[in-house]
Design an enzyme around this catalytic site. Structure first.
Site, mmCIF file in Angstrom:
data_model
loop_
_atom_site.group_PDB
_atom_site.id
_atom_site.type_symbol
_atom_site.label_atom_id
_atom_site.label_comp_id
_atom_site.label_asym_id
_atom_site.label_seq_id
_atom_site.Cartn_x
_atom_site.Cartn_y
_atom_site.Cartn_z
ATOM 1 N N HIS A 66 -3.713 -5.235 0.381
ATOM 2 C CA HIS A 66 -3.494 -4.682 1.873
ATOM 3 C C HIS A 66 -3.441 -6.558 1.611
ATOM 4 C CE1 HIS A 66 -2.602 -1.035 4.339
ATOM 5 N NE2 HIS A 66 -3.648 -1.338 3.499
ATOM 6 N N GLU A 110 -2.352 -8.575 3.628
ATOM 7 C CA GLU A 110 -1.776 -9.667 5.291
ATOM 8 C C GLU A 110 -2.962 -9.580 6.106
ATOM 9 O OE1 GLU A 110 -1.417 -5.050 5.963
ATOM 10 O OE2 GLU A 110 -0.950 -6.184 3.861
ATOM 11 N N CYS A 152 1.155 -1.147 -0.394
ATOM 12 C CA CYS A 152 0.068 0.253 -0.630
ATOM 13 C C CYS A 152 1.085 0.868 -0.112
ATOM 14 C CB CYS A 152 -1.243 -0.192 0.935
ATOM 15 S SG CYS A 152 -2.547 1.074 0.691
#
Length: 509
Positions: free
Chosen positions: A167, A169, A78
């Site tokens: 993202h 994660e 990001c």
């Protein structure tokens, strides 16, 4: 630890999730603020986190990605991807609209996307977009609204450099962990040899070097963190660890005796201190939750200091500090204001001229549990629900008396045992019973009663930051209510708390 990944934190709310995903792949990693110097020794790669900043802000955090990449593979996530694009001569513009939420990723073949399906769901959270990738870079993926969702440096003879606009994660990026795994294994060539077993072996060796022939004193709470930390220290130095376990009068029913018995089975050198009456005396007349917390915290330190003074040979203080506490205190937003009192025993290290020993300071909570099981600590203790530092004192609303503590201990014991017997204990994150400062009329047989009310609390959560009330079966709640009312003289009414956090908190005080 022979190899590790470094995560540079630009202030994203998701940075810890990157670390957790890397650790789950059995690769050791650390988070540091973006502006903290570091050594390349043992490093296999660098991940640049997201950020609340825009790369076009005057105060935007900047790092030397070119130098990083001349030494190691780098992955920007990001903000990290946008900063990479900008630093190498690309263009980052304000998006027409803030892109937040699910998106479908279309990607080219690349080692970073090995095994990732053609239309994989990812999670976007950004207000800027990469409009033009730098010269010498290629677009690897896009979504319906994002032309540059992933990119890479085209020179394959040097260290790889990737950027992801999404993202990977977070939970909503369905194959995000696979992408991170690919970066770790396919790109950084990590061995994936960081396991609970290897952690125990390396930590015990480090503790032997750190402590030498010294002695360690340590306050134990009966909780997971302090027990695992003490067991690791004990493996390194044996009886030169001097544990102190204080009964503050507001533990669970029979907990003092049970915990001491477990410590004995683990061959831990722990002294139990019965200070119940001292705590009850100091708590008398206190009704404000903060006042109760302060009394318990101060008195605990007084009792601990008094006992610790008996060990003149001690040069070290053991603590069960874990990684979220460490990250919080070195956050890019500045030092944390609050110190978690159940981990850090006030200012004792300075006051008593002791050096700190913190064997868990780089572990997340779930990793502490895995290490505990590896050490042979009973699963019952490892998988216990979180329990507040001030204990039942903040589950008794109003003034604390020994009589009220016994009432609550008895009711709570029935509730917790029933959760275990009905296989519900592991389905909730935390459960407990609250004694209310309310008496109500009841009928038992032909007699009128006027007794206390208790509230049962059970929540589901991942980390305690947010929580939903647990939807326990009605027949189970009816069973517990009957058991408490029939078995605990002094309680004639049971209610169930159906508040979520936010707006409510998990504990009532």
């Amino acid at each position: 630890m022979s190899e590790k990944i470094l995560i540079l934190d630009f202030g994203s709310q998701y940075t810890q999730l990157i670390a957790r995903a890397v650790r789950e792949a059995n690769v050791y990693c650390e988070i540091i603020p973006f502006n903290k110097p570091f050594s390349y020794e043992g490093l296999k790669g660098i991940i640049l986190s997201g950020s609340p900043f825009s790369v076009n802000d005057e105060q935007a955090p900047v790092v030397d990605i070119k130098t990083f990449n001349s030494n190691l593979p780098v992955l920007g996530v990001c903000y990290g991807a946008q900063l990479t694009a900008k630093e190498f001569g690309g263009r980052v513009d304000k998006s027409n609209k803030r892109e937040y939420g699910r998106a479908i990723l279309d990607h080219k073949e690349d080692p970073l996307f090995a095994g990732v399906t053609a239309h994989s769901q990812v999670w976007m959270s950004h207000s800027d977009s990469i409009a033009v990738v730098p010269e010498g870079f290629e677009v690897l993926a896009n979504t319906n609204s994002i032309p540059v969702a992933a990119f890479r440096k085209t020179d394959t003879t040097s260290n790889a450099l990737y950027g992801l606009q999404f993202h990977p994660e977070v939970y909503h990026s369905i194959e995000g962990k696979k992408i991170l795994h690919n970066f770790l294994v396919n790109i950084c060539r990590c061995k994936q040899d960081w396991t609970p077993s290897s952690f125990v072996h390396e930590t015990v060796e480090q503790l032997k070097k750190q402590i030498g022939d010294g002695h360690v004193i340590m306050a134990l709470s009966g909780g997971v963190d302090s027990t695992v930390a003490a067991t690791l220290i004990s493996k390194a130095i044996g009886d030169r660890l001097h544990g102190i376990f204080v009964d503050n009068g507001v533990l669970r029913k029979d907990e003092f005796e049970q915990v001491l018995e477990t410590y004995k089975q683990l061959n831990l050198n722990v002294r139990g201190i019965d200070a119940k009456q001292m705590f009850y005396g100091e708590l008398a007349g206190k009704t404000d939750p903060e006042a109760k917390r302060k009394v318990i915290g101060k008195l605990f330190i007084d009792v601990f200091q008094q006992e610790a003074a008996k060990f003149k040979e001690a040069q070290f203080l053991g603590q069960g500090t874990i990684y979220p506490d460490v990250i919080e205190s070195v956050s890019v937003h500045g030092p944390s204001v609050t110190i978690k009192s159940h981990h850090n025993v006030g200012g004792l290290p300075e006051k008593m001229h002791l050096q700190l020993v913190e064997p868990l300071r780089f572990l997340f909570k779930d990793e502490v549990r895995k290490v505990g099981l590896e050490l042979g600590i009973p699963a019952d203790m490892i998988n216990r629900h979180p329990f507040p530092g001030p204990g039942l004192a903040i589950r008794i609303l109003g003034e604390i008396t020994e009589e009220k503590v016994k009432l609550l201990q008895a009711a709570d014991d029935i509730y917790i045992k029933a959760l275990k017997e009905h296989n519900l204990y592991s389905t909730v994150w935390q459960a407990g019973t609250i004694l209310l400062p309310v008496k109500s009329v009841g009928v038992m047989g032909d007699e009128r009663t006027y007794e206390f009310t208790v509230a049962l609390r059970a929540v589901t959560s991942i980390d305690g930051m947010t929580a939903d009330w647990a939807h326990l079966p009605y027949d189970f709640l009816a069973h517990v209510s009957n058991e408490i009312i029939n078995s605990v003289r002094g309680i004639n009414r049971v209610v169930y708390d159906i508040s979520s956090k936010p707006p409510a908190t998990i504990e009532w005080e």
